[in-house]
Structures are given as structure tokens and as C-alpha cells.
Design a protein around this motif. Structure first.
Motif, PDB file in Angstrom:
ATOM      1  N   ALA A   3     -26.391  14.007   8.432  1.00 45.06           N
ATOM      2  CA  ALA A   3     -24.991  14.395   8.525  1.00 45.06           C
ATOM      3  C   ALA A   3     -24.091  13.381   8.562  1.00 45.06           C
ATOM      4  O   ALA A   3     -24.432  12.013   8.853  1.00 45.06           O
ATOM      5  CB  ALA A   3     -24.470  15.415   9.712  1.00 45.06           C
ATOM      6  N   ILE A   4     -22.885  13.550   7.874  1.00 47.35           N
ATOM      7  CA  ILE A   4     -21.814  12.264   8.008  1.00 47.35           C
ATOM      8  C   ILE A   4     -20.741  12.891   8.949  1.00 47.35           C
ATOM      9  O   ILE A   4     -19.988  14.072   8.509  1.00 47.35           O
ATOM     10  CB  ILE A   4     -21.074  11.944   6.687  1.00 47.35           C
ATOM     11  N   VAL A   5     -20.497  12.541   9.945  1.00 51.22           N
ATOM     12  CA  VAL A   5     -19.532  12.795  10.956  1.00 51.22           C
ATOM     13  C   VAL A   5     -18.401  11.751  11.140  1.00 51.22           C
ATOM     14  O   VAL A   5     -18.590  10.563  11.061  1.00 51.22           O
ATOM     15  CB  VAL A   5     -20.176  13.079  12.448  1.00 51.22           C
ATOM     16  N   LYS A   6     -17.271  12.359  11.636  1.00 49.15           N
ATOM     17  CA  LYS A   6     -15.989  11.347  11.649  1.00 49.15           C
ATOM     18  C   LYS A   6     -15.707  11.393  13.396  1.00 49.15           C
ATOM     19  O   LYS A   6     -15.522  12.498  13.839  1.00 49.15           O
ATOM     20  CB  LYS A   6     -15.022  11.990  11.139  1.00 49.15           C
ATOM     21  N   VAL A   7     -15.814  10.083  13.837  1.00 49.30           N
ATOM     22  CA  VAL A   7     -15.571   9.986  15.291  1.00 49.30           C
ATOM     23  C   VAL A   7     -14.482   8.836  15.307  1.00 49.30           C
ATOM     24  O   VAL A   7     -14.757   7.691  14.799  1.00 49.30           O
ATOM     25  CB  VAL A   7     -16.832   9.472  16.010  1.00 49.30           C
ATOM     26  N   GLY A   8     -13.315   9.245  16.168  1.00 44.95           N
ATOM     27  CA  GLY A   8     -12.479   8.244  16.152  1.00 44.95           C
ATOM     28  C   GLY A   8     -11.676   7.274  14.918  1.00 44.95           C
ATOM     29  O   GLY A   8     -11.580   6.250  15.098  1.00 44.95           O
ATOM     30  N   GLY A   9     -11.750   8.070  13.756  1.00 45.04           N
ATOM     31  CA  GLY A   9     -11.157   7.372  12.533  1.00 45.04           C
ATOM     32  C   GLY A   9     -12.398   6.612  11.964  1.00 45.04           C
ATOM     33  O   GLY A   9     -12.158   6.201  10.570  1.00 45.04           O
ATOM     34  N   HIS A  10     -13.740   6.721  12.291  1.00 42.36           N
ATOM     35  CA  HIS A  10     -14.436   5.953  11.351  1.00 42.36           C
ATOM     36  C   HIS A  10     -15.588   7.137  11.127  1.00 42.36           C
ATOM     37  O   HIS A  10     -15.868   8.065  11.785  1.00 42.36           O
ATOM     38  CB  HIS A  10     -15.447   4.925  12.156  1.00 42.36           C
ATOM     39  N   GLN A  11     -16.424   6.985   9.733  1.00 42.03           N
ATOM     40  CA  GLN A  11     -17.239   7.916   9.476  1.00 42.03           C
ATOM     41  C   GLN A  11     -18.910   7.319   9.706  1.00 42.03           C
ATOM     42  O   GLN A  11     -18.948   6.084   9.424  1.00 42.03           O
ATOM     43  CB  GLN A  11     -17.139   8.225   7.919  1.00 42.03           C
ATOM     44  N   TYR A  12     -19.602   8.001  10.143  1.00 44.81           N
ATOM     45  CA  TYR A  12     -21.161   7.627  10.507  1.00 44.81           C
ATOM     46  C   TYR A  12     -22.013   8.453   9.855  1.00 44.81           C
ATOM     47  O   TYR A  12     -21.931   9.811   9.758  1.00 44.81           O
ATOM     48  CB  TYR A  12     -21.416   7.606  11.951  1.00 44.81           C
ATOM     49  N   LYS A  13     -23.095   7.821   9.283  1.00 44.56           N
ATOM     50  CA  LYS A  13     -24.283   8.725   8.809  1.00 44.56           C
ATOM     51  C   LYS A  13     -25.181   8.907   9.802  1.00 44.56           C
ATOM     52  O   LYS A  13     -25.875   7.672  10.411  1.00 44.56           O
ATOM     53  CB  LYS A  13     -24.969   8.163   7.567  1.00 44.56           C
ATOM     54  N   VAL A  14     -25.574   9.996  10.271  1.00 43.68           N
ATOM     55  CA  VAL A  14     -26.436  10.131  11.490  1.00 43.68           C
ATOM     56  C   VAL A  14     -27.615  11.291  11.287  1.00 43.68           C
ATOM     57  O   VAL A  14     -27.426  12.138  10.180  1.00 43.68           O
ATOM     58  CB  VAL A  14     -25.712  10.751  12.813  1.00 43.68           C
ATOM     59  N   ALA A  15     -28.709  11.134  11.783  1.00 39.66           N
ATOM     60  CA  ALA A  15     -29.659  12.187  11.758  1.00 39.66           C
ATOM     61  C   ALA A  15     -30.195  12.259  13.375  1.00 39.66           C
ATOM     62  O   ALA A  15     -29.731  11.595  14.140  1.00 39.66           O
ATOM     63  CB  ALA A  15     -30.830  11.532  11.068  1.00 39.66           C
ATOM     64  N   GLU A  16     -30.869  13.255  13.577  1.00 46.60           N
ATOM     65  CA  GLU A  16     -31.379  13.526  14.810  1.00 46.60           C
ATOM     66  C   GLU A  16     -32.397  12.678  15.481  1.00 46.60           C
ATOM     67  O   GLU A  16     -33.180  11.834  14.654  1.00 46.60           O
ATOM     68  CB  GLU A  16     -32.096  14.965  14.906  1.00 46.60           C
ATOM     69  N   GLY A  17     -31.703  12.227  16.639  1.00 45.70           N
ATOM     70  CA  GLY A  17     -32.696  11.034  17.043  1.00 45.70           C
ATOM     71  C   GLY A  17     -31.858   9.673  17.234  1.00 45.70           C
ATOM     72  O   GLY A  17     -32.457   8.773  17.818  1.00 45.70           O
ATOM     73  N   ASP A  18     -30.774   9.371  16.154  1.00 44.72           N
ATOM     74  CA  ASP A  18     -30.319   8.315  15.879  1.00 44.72           C
ATOM     75  C   ASP A  18     -29.294   7.810  17.219  1.00 44.72           C
ATOM     76  O   ASP A  18     -28.764   8.848  17.960  1.00 44.72           O
ATOM     77  CB  ASP A  18     -29.406   8.188  14.754  1.00 44.72           C
ATOM     78  N   THR A  19     -29.210   6.565  17.486  1.00 45.12           N
ATOM     79  CA  THR A  19     -28.121   6.069  18.093  1.00 45.12           C
ATOM     80  C   THR A  19     -27.098   5.331  17.422  1.00 45.12           C
ATOM     81  O   THR A  19     -27.177   4.335  16.767  1.00 45.12           O
ATOM     82  CB  THR A  19     -28.736   5.336  19.439  1.00 45.12           C
ATOM     83  N   ILE A  20     -25.846   5.646  17.915  1.00 47.17           N
ATOM     84  CA  ILE A  20     -24.648   5.079  17.149  1.00 47.17           C
ATOM     85  C   ILE A  20     -23.623   4.589  18.134  1.00 47.17           C
ATOM     86  O   ILE A  20     -23.567   4.951  19.471  1.00 47.17           O
ATOM     87  CB  ILE A  20     -23.932   5.976  16.113  1.00 47.17           C
ATOM     88  N   GLU A  21     -22.926   3.529  17.862  1.00 48.13           N
ATOM     89  CA  GLU A  21     -21.636   3.033  18.683  1.00 48.13           C
ATOM     90  C   GLU A  21     -20.573   3.494  17.985  1.00 48.13           C
ATOM     91  O   GLU A  21     -20.131   2.857  17.117  1.00 48.13           O
ATOM     92  CB  GLU A  21     -21.828   1.303  18.744  1.00 48.13           C
ATOM     93  N   ALA A  22     -20.006   4.260  18.489  1.00 48.51           N
ATOM     94  CA  ALA A  22     -18.536   4.887  18.113  1.00 48.51           C
ATOM     95  C   ALA A  22     -17.339   4.242  18.994  1.00 48.51           C
ATOM     96  O   ALA A  22     -17.367   3.754  20.218  1.00 48.51           O
ATOM     97  CB  ALA A  22     -18.468   6.237  18.007  1.00 48.51           C
ATOM     98  N   ASP A  23     -16.275   4.399  18.367  1.00 46.83           N
ATOM     99  CA  ASP A  23     -14.907   4.236  19.487  1.00 46.83           C
ATOM    100  C   ASP A  23     -15.086   5.084  20.488  1.00 46.83           C
ATOM    101  O   ASP A  23     -15.812   5.891  20.866  1.00 46.83           O
ATOM    102  CB  ASP A  23     -13.658   4.775  18.699  1.00 46.83           C
ATOM    103  N   ARG A  24     -14.389   4.512  21.665  1.00 50.54           N
ATOM    104  CA  ARG A  24     -14.548   5.154  23.077  1.00 50.54           C
ATOM    105  C   ARG A  24     -14.306   6.781  23.144  1.00 50.54           C
ATOM    106  O   ARG A  24     -13.267   7.088  22.459  1.00 50.54           O
ATOM    107  CB  ARG A  24     -13.466   4.502  24.102  1.00 50.54           C
ATOM    108  N   VAL A  25     -15.194   7.578  23.616  1.00 51.30           N
ATOM    109  CA  VAL A  25     -15.240   8.844  23.753  1.00 51.30           C
ATOM    110  C   VAL A  25     -14.885   9.316  25.224  1.00 51.30           C
ATOM    111  O   VAL A  25     -15.225   8.509  26.135  1.00 51.30           O
ATOM    112  CB  VAL A  25     -16.408   9.467  23.298  1.00 51.30           C
TER     113      VAL A  25
END
Length: 103
Positions: A3-25
Motif C-alpha cells: 500500500a501507499i500511505v501518507k504520514v505527516g506530509g510524506h508518502q511511503y510504500k509499505v507492506a506487512e512486516g515493513d518498518t518505516i521512519e516517518a515524521d513524529r507521531v
């Protein structure tokens, strides 16, 4: 499935089990968060594209930790003014582990 998800103004391509660094939640370490701004979901040959977001789609993620990102440098140079300024900062980031993609 991804999936492509928007977190804090940035877009990330993610799959189950992935780890991402996004803007502070705004959540504590170990908490489950729901990301509802899903822009695209691909499941085999089925692709759902949002206008701008896919209705009913959500991603659940676990907050692993809060970290500081890599240093970013802002450099401003003025031609023929004999002046320049250099500023650096480290953004506050949240490391998220993607648990489930539903939609």
C-alpha cells in the motif's frame, strides 16, 4: 500486497512486516496506531486507487521507537553580497512497524 500511505506530509510504500521512519507521531512507544490516509492498495491483480484516499482502507502499525533523523543542512548563499548562512537540524522521527493492511 502493498500500500501507499501518507504520514505527516510524506508518502511511503509499505507492506506487512515493513518498518518505516516517518515524521513524529503523537503516540507512546509500544502503542498501536491506525493510518487512514491510504492512497493505493495492491493485492495481487486487484488495485484500489483513492481519490485522494481509498475509502474504508486502514493500516495498523506499532510504534517501535522515537528517534532523531539524519542531519539536514539548509544553506543560503547570496550572490555578490559576501554573505552566506548555514543551518542544520535533525528532525524528530517515529519508527513504525506495519502490522496489518486492510481495505
Amino acid at each position: 500486497m502493498y500500500a501507499i500511505v501518507k504520514v505527516g506530509g510524506h508518502q511511503y510504500k509499505v507492506a506487512e512486516g515493513d518498518t518505516i521512519e516517518a515524521d513524529r507521531v503523537n503516540a507512546k512507544e509500544g502503542d498501536e496506531v491506525t493510518l487512514e490516509k491510504v492512497m493505493l492498495i495492491e493485492n495481487g491483480k486487484d488495485i484500489s486507487i483513492g481519490q485522494p484516499f481509498v475509502k474504508g482502507a486502514k493500516i495498523t502499525a506499532k510504534v517501535v521507537s522515537h528517534v532523531q533523523g539524519e542531519k539536514r543542512v539548509a544553506y543560503k548563499y547570496r550572490l555578490r553580497k559576501d554573505s552566506a548562512s548555514k543551518h542544520g537540524f535533525r528532525p524528530q522521527m517515529t519508527r513504525l512497524q506495519i502490522n496489518k493492511i486492510s481495505g
